[in-house]
Design a protein around this motif. Structure first.
Motif, PDB file in Angstrom:
ATOM      1  N   PHE A  15      81.732  75.326  -6.543  1.00 25.79           N
ATOM      2  CA  PHE A  15      81.931  76.363  -5.513  1.00 25.79           C
ATOM      3  C   PHE A  15      81.029  76.169  -4.295  1.00 25.79           C
ATOM      4  CE2 PHE A  15      84.337  80.127  -7.603  1.00 25.79           C
ATOM      5  CZ  PHE A  15      85.255  79.230  -8.141  1.00 25.79           C
ATOM      6  N   MET A  16      79.955  75.423  -4.464  1.00 26.61           N
ATOM      7  CA  MET A  16      79.079  75.152  -3.320  1.00 26.61           C
ATOM      8  C   MET A  16      79.659  74.049  -2.435  1.00 26.61           C
ATOM      9  SD  MET A  16      76.524  77.201  -3.304  1.00 26.61           S
ATOM     10  CE  MET A  16      77.650  78.465  -3.866  1.00 26.61           C
ATOM     11  N   ASN A  17      80.661  73.375  -2.962  1.00 22.07           N
ATOM     12  CA  ASN A  17      81.296  72.295  -2.198  1.00 22.07           C
ATOM     13  C   ASN A  17      82.807  72.437  -2.220  1.00 22.07           C
ATOM     14  OD1 ASN A  17      79.103  70.385  -1.296  1.00 22.07           O
ATOM     15  ND2 ASN A  17      78.598  70.651  -3.464  1.00 22.07           N
ATOM     16  N   LEU A  18      83.250  73.639  -2.016  1.00 21.68           N
ATOM     17  CA  LEU A  18      84.684  73.912  -2.129  1.00 21.68           C
ATOM     18  C   LEU A  18      85.493  73.256  -1.012  1.00 21.68           C
ATOM     19  CD1 LEU A  18      86.228  75.346  -4.248  1.00 21.68           C
ATOM     20  CD2 LEU A  18      85.921  77.514  -3.029  1.00 21.68           C
ATOM     21  N   GLU A  19      84.910  73.199   0.175  1.00 17.78           N
ATOM     22  CA  GLU A  19      85.690  72.660   1.299  1.00 17.78           C
ATOM     23  C   GLU A  19      86.097  71.199   1.069  1.00 17.78           C
ATOM     24  OE1 GLU A  19      84.294  73.583   5.204  1.00 17.78           O
ATOM     25  OE2 GLU A  19      85.667  72.148   6.132  1.00 17.78           O
ATOM     26  N   PRO A  20      85.162  70.301   0.751  1.00 12.15           N
ATOM     27  CA  PRO A  20      85.606  68.920   0.467  1.00 12.15           C
ATOM     28  C   PRO A  20      86.557  68.843  -0.725  1.00 12.15           C
ATOM     29  CG  PRO A  20      83.213  69.158   0.132  1.00 12.15           C
ATOM     30  CD  PRO A  20      83.693  70.415   0.781  1.00 12.15           C
ATOM     31  N   ALA A  21      86.377  69.726  -1.680  1.00 16.10           N
ATOM     32  CA  ALA A  21      87.283  69.711  -2.849  1.00 16.10           C
ATOM     33  C   ALA A  21      88.713  70.049  -2.423  1.00 16.10           C
ATOM     34  CB  ALA A  21      86.779  70.692  -3.907  1.00 16.10           C
ATOM     35  N   ILE A  22      88.843  71.053  -1.575  1.00 21.61           N
ATOM     36  CA  ILE A  22      90.174  71.467  -1.109  1.00 21.61           C
ATOM     37  C   ILE A  22      90.812  70.340  -0.279  1.00 21.61           C
ATOM     38  CG2 ILE A  22      91.395  73.155   0.371  1.00 21.61           C
ATOM     39  CD1 ILE A  22      90.245  74.642  -1.941  1.00 21.61           C
ATOM     40  N   ARG A  23      90.010  69.692   0.544  1.00 22.45           N
ATOM     41  CA  ARG A  23      90.555  68.591   1.360  1.00 22.45           C
ATOM     42  C   ARG A  23      90.981  67.423   0.473  1.00 22.45           C
ATOM     43  NH1 ARG A  23      90.013  70.626   6.169  1.00 22.45           N
ATOM     44  NH2 ARG A  23      88.078  71.623   6.843  1.00 22.45           N
ATOM     45  N   MET A  24      90.187  67.157  -0.549  1.00 20.09           N
ATOM     46  CA  MET A  24      90.518  66.073  -1.483  1.00 20.09           C
ATOM     47  C   MET A  24      91.869  66.352  -2.142  1.00 20.09           C
ATOM     48  SD  MET A  24      90.699  65.584  -4.999  1.00 20.09           S
ATOM     49  CE  MET A  24      89.671  66.829  -5.771  1.00 20.09           C
ATOM     50  N   LEU A  25      92.126  67.625  -2.492  1.00 23.46           N
ATOM     51  CA  LEU A  25      93.386  67.944  -3.187  1.00 23.46           C
ATOM     52  C   LEU A  25      94.579  67.532  -2.342  1.00 23.46           C
ATOM     53  CD1 LEU A  25      92.616  71.435  -4.786  1.00 23.46           C
ATOM     54  CD2 LEU A  25      92.606  69.178  -5.874  1.00 23.46           C
ATOM     55  N   LYS A  26      94.492  67.760  -1.065  1.00 23.55           N
ATOM     56  CA  LYS A  26      95.595  67.399  -0.167  1.00 23.55           C
ATOM     57  C   LYS A  26      95.788  65.880  -0.136  1.00 23.55           C
ATOM     58  CE  LYS A  26      98.543  67.810   3.253  1.00 23.55           C
ATOM     59  NZ  LYS A  26      99.888  68.293   2.954  1.00 23.55           N
ATOM     60  N   THR A  27      94.712  65.148   0.094  1.00 22.38           N
ATOM     61  CA  THR A  27      94.871  63.693   0.219  1.00 22.38           C
ATOM     62  C   THR A  27      95.269  63.063  -1.115  1.00 22.38           C
ATOM     63  OG1 THR A  27      92.486  63.494   0.010  1.00 22.38           O
ATOM     64  CG2 THR A  27      93.362  63.329   2.219  1.00 22.38           C
TER      65      THR A  27
ATOM     66  N   LYS B 141     108.365  67.398 -10.428  1.00 19.46           N
ATOM     67  CA  LYS B 141     107.458  68.354 -11.041  1.00 19.46           C
ATOM     68  C   LYS B 141     106.218  68.527 -10.164  1.00 19.46           C
ATOM     69  CE  LYS B 141     109.550  67.805 -15.460  1.00 19.46           C
ATOM     70  NZ  LYS B 141     109.420  68.149 -16.876  1.00 19.46           N
ATOM     71  N   MET B 142     105.473  69.583 -10.430  1.00 17.50           N
ATOM     72  CA  MET B 142     104.334  69.892  -9.550  1.00 17.50           C
ATOM     73  C   MET B 142     103.015  69.980 -10.310  1.00 17.50           C
ATOM     74  SD  MET B 142     105.870  72.753  -6.963  1.00 17.50           S
ATOM     75  CE  MET B 142     107.339  73.293  -7.753  1.00 17.50           C
ATOM     76  N   LEU B 143     101.966  69.487  -9.680  1.00 18.41           N
ATOM     77  CA  LEU B 143     100.621  69.595 -10.250  1.00 18.41           C
ATOM     78  C   LEU B 143      99.813  70.601  -9.427  1.00 18.41           C
ATOM     79  CD1 LEU B 143      98.808  68.324 -12.522  1.00 18.41           C
ATOM     80  CD2 LEU B 143      97.810  66.932 -10.717  1.00 18.41           C
ATOM     81  N   ALA B 144      99.196  71.542 -10.134  1.00 22.90           N
ATOM     82  CA  ALA B 144      98.446  72.618  -9.479  1.00 22.90           C
ATOM     83  C   ALA B 144      97.001  72.611  -9.967  1.00 22.90           C
ATOM     84  CB  ALA B 144      99.109  73.967  -9.785  1.00 22.90           C
ATOM     85  N   PRO B 145      96.135  71.804  -9.356  1.00 25.50           N
ATOM     86  CA  PRO B 145      94.734  71.822  -9.776  1.00 25.50           C
ATOM     87  C   PRO B 145      94.130  73.224  -9.607  1.00 25.50           C
ATOM     88  CG  PRO B 145      95.179  69.874  -8.466  1.00 25.50           C
ATOM     89  CD  PRO B 145      96.391  70.763  -8.334  1.00 25.50           C
ATOM     90  N   SER B 146      93.344  73.638 -10.598  1.00 24.20           N
ATOM     91  CA  SER B 146      92.707  74.960 -10.555  1.00 24.20           C
ATOM     92  C   SER B 146      91.278  74.811 -10.053  1.00 24.20           C
ATOM     93  CB  SER B 146      92.685  75.585 -11.943  1.00 24.20           C
ATOM     94  OG  SER B 146      91.792  76.676 -11.944  1.00 24.20           O
ATOM     95  N   ILE B 147      90.977  75.524  -8.983  1.00 26.81           N
ATOM     96  CA  ILE B 147      89.628  75.424  -8.405  1.00 26.81           C
ATOM     97  C   ILE B 147      88.565  76.117  -9.253  1.00 26.81           C
ATOM     98  CG2 ILE B 147      90.346  75.057  -6.010  1.00 26.81           C
ATOM     99  CD1 ILE B 147      89.721  78.141  -5.630  1.00 26.81           C
ATOM    100  N   LEU B 148      88.987  76.763 -10.336  1.00 24.53           N
ATOM    101  CA  LEU B 148      88.011  77.407 -11.225  1.00 24.53           C
ATOM    102  C   LEU B 148      86.927  76.422 -11.662  1.00 24.53           C
ATOM    103  CD1 LEU B 148      87.358  80.028 -12.839  1.00 24.53           C
ATOM    104  CD2 LEU B 148      88.784  79.140 -14.678  1.00 24.53           C
ATOM    105  N   SER B 149      87.319  75.168 -11.854  1.00 29.03           N
ATOM    106  CA  SER B 149      86.350  74.176 -12.330  1.00 29.03           C
ATOM    107  C   SER B 149      85.730  73.361 -11.199  1.00 29.03           C
ATOM    108  CB  SER B 149      87.027  73.218 -13.322  1.00 29.03           C
ATOM    109  OG  SER B 149      87.424  73.930 -14.471  1.00 29.03           O
ATOM    110  N   ALA B 150      86.042  73.710  -9.954  1.00 29.32           N
ATOM    111  CA  ALA B 150      85.453  72.970  -8.823  1.00 29.32           C
ATOM    112  C   ALA B 150      84.017  73.448  -8.596  1.00 29.32           C
ATOM    113  CB  ALA B 150      86.293  73.202  -7.569  1.00 29.32           C
TER     114      ALA B 150
ATOM    115  N   PHE C  19      88.628  68.410 -12.094  1.00 30.27           N
ATOM    116  CA  PHE C  19      87.340  68.542 -11.403  1.00 30.27           C
ATOM    117  C   PHE C  19      86.146  68.035 -12.202  1.00 30.27           C
ATOM    118  CE2 PHE C  19      89.969  71.403  -8.852  1.00 30.27           C
ATOM    119  CZ  PHE C  19      89.654  70.910  -7.592  1.00 30.27           C
ATOM    120  N   HIS C  20      86.270  67.883 -13.498  1.00 31.23           N
ATOM    121  CA  HIS C  20      85.165  67.302 -14.260  1.00 31.23           C
ATOM    122  C   HIS C  20      85.367  65.804 -14.477  1.00 31.23           C
ATOM    123  CE1 HIS C  20      84.128  71.549 -16.046  1.00 31.23           C
ATOM    124  NE2 HIS C  20      83.966  71.475 -14.747  1.00 31.23           N
TER     125      HIS C  20
END
Ligand code: DX5
Ligand code: ZN
Length: 221
Positions: free
Chosen positions: A14-26, A3-12, A201-202
């Protein structure tokens, strides 16, 4: 099937989106869910193709783009050009849903149809052979942080049964109010792809929460 998990960046943040996106991968996220809202189809406004393009440059994770916009067929190609790997449309937001799904597939992007809480499975049944996935909304579209509506349960079961009977191969994705407390039960009902915004994200520890949710959704109860 895994099965797959798809975190939604809506709750990330937005001023720190880049580290959030990198965190999702790791952390092991399978997809990144991107909620596109136009302030018209839903009473909230988010982002469009330019941000999707920026995210695309940052990550190899597939982008699951959920269009909550009116007349989606007029602009959906822009989201594909920007890097969407999965693209979903609300049946009510396009003039000809079947044609729109076929156009998405022709561009080698996974095509999804979305059903809102008040839309029945029967209303979109004839579209299912043209879908790679069905996105069952378990909250009213527009905002993160709402509670899971139990009315989604029967739709997930119905879609899972129909898929078996008709030997179709769409995936069942669920979006809204998914958290570590309910993900195992929703998985048991037949959902295969799980969107989670605020639960990830919260959380105090977003990466740890992703791992916990993945274990729970794959555990057989
Ligand atoms: C709501 C969006 C969801 C939202 C889910 O319209 O489609 O993807 O981000 O947020 P949570 O997981 O907080 O309910
Ligand atoms: Zn969404």
């Amino acid at each position: 099937m895994k099965k797959m998990l798809a975190p939604s960046i809506l709750s990330a943040d937005f001023m720190n989106l880049e580290p959030a996106i990198r965190m999702l991968k790791t952390a092991g996220a399978d997809l990144i869910h991107c909620d596109v809202m136009d302030g018209h189809f839903v009473p909230n406004l988010t982002f469009g193709p330019p941000l999707i393009r920026q995210i695309r440059k940052l990550t190899g994770l597939p982008l699951d783009v959920h269009l909550m916009i009116t007349n989606a067929e007029d602009t959906m190609d822009q989201y594909i050009d920007a890097g969407a790997d999965w693209l979903s449309i609300h049946a009510e937001a396009v003039r000809d849903p079947r044609k729109a799904l076929e156009r998405i597939r022709n561009r080698k992007v996974r095509a999804g149809i979305v059903i809102k809480p008040k839309t029945s499975v029967a209303a979109i049944r004839e579209l299912l052979p043209f879908c790679d996935y069905v996105l069952v909304m378990s909250v009213e579209p527009g905002f993160g942080g709402q509670s899971y509506l139990a009315s989604a349960d029967d739709k997930i079961r119905e879609l899972a049964a129909w898929k078996r009977e008709e030997r179709l191969d769409y995936l069942i994705e669920v979006d809204g109010g998914i958290n570590p407390e309910n993900i195992a039960a929703v998985s048991e009902r037949g959902a295969e792809v799980f969107v989670a915004g605020s639960a990830v994200f919260h959380a105090q520890d977003p990466a740890g929460t992703i791992k916990i949710m993945k274990d729970l959704m794959n555990a057989k109860g």
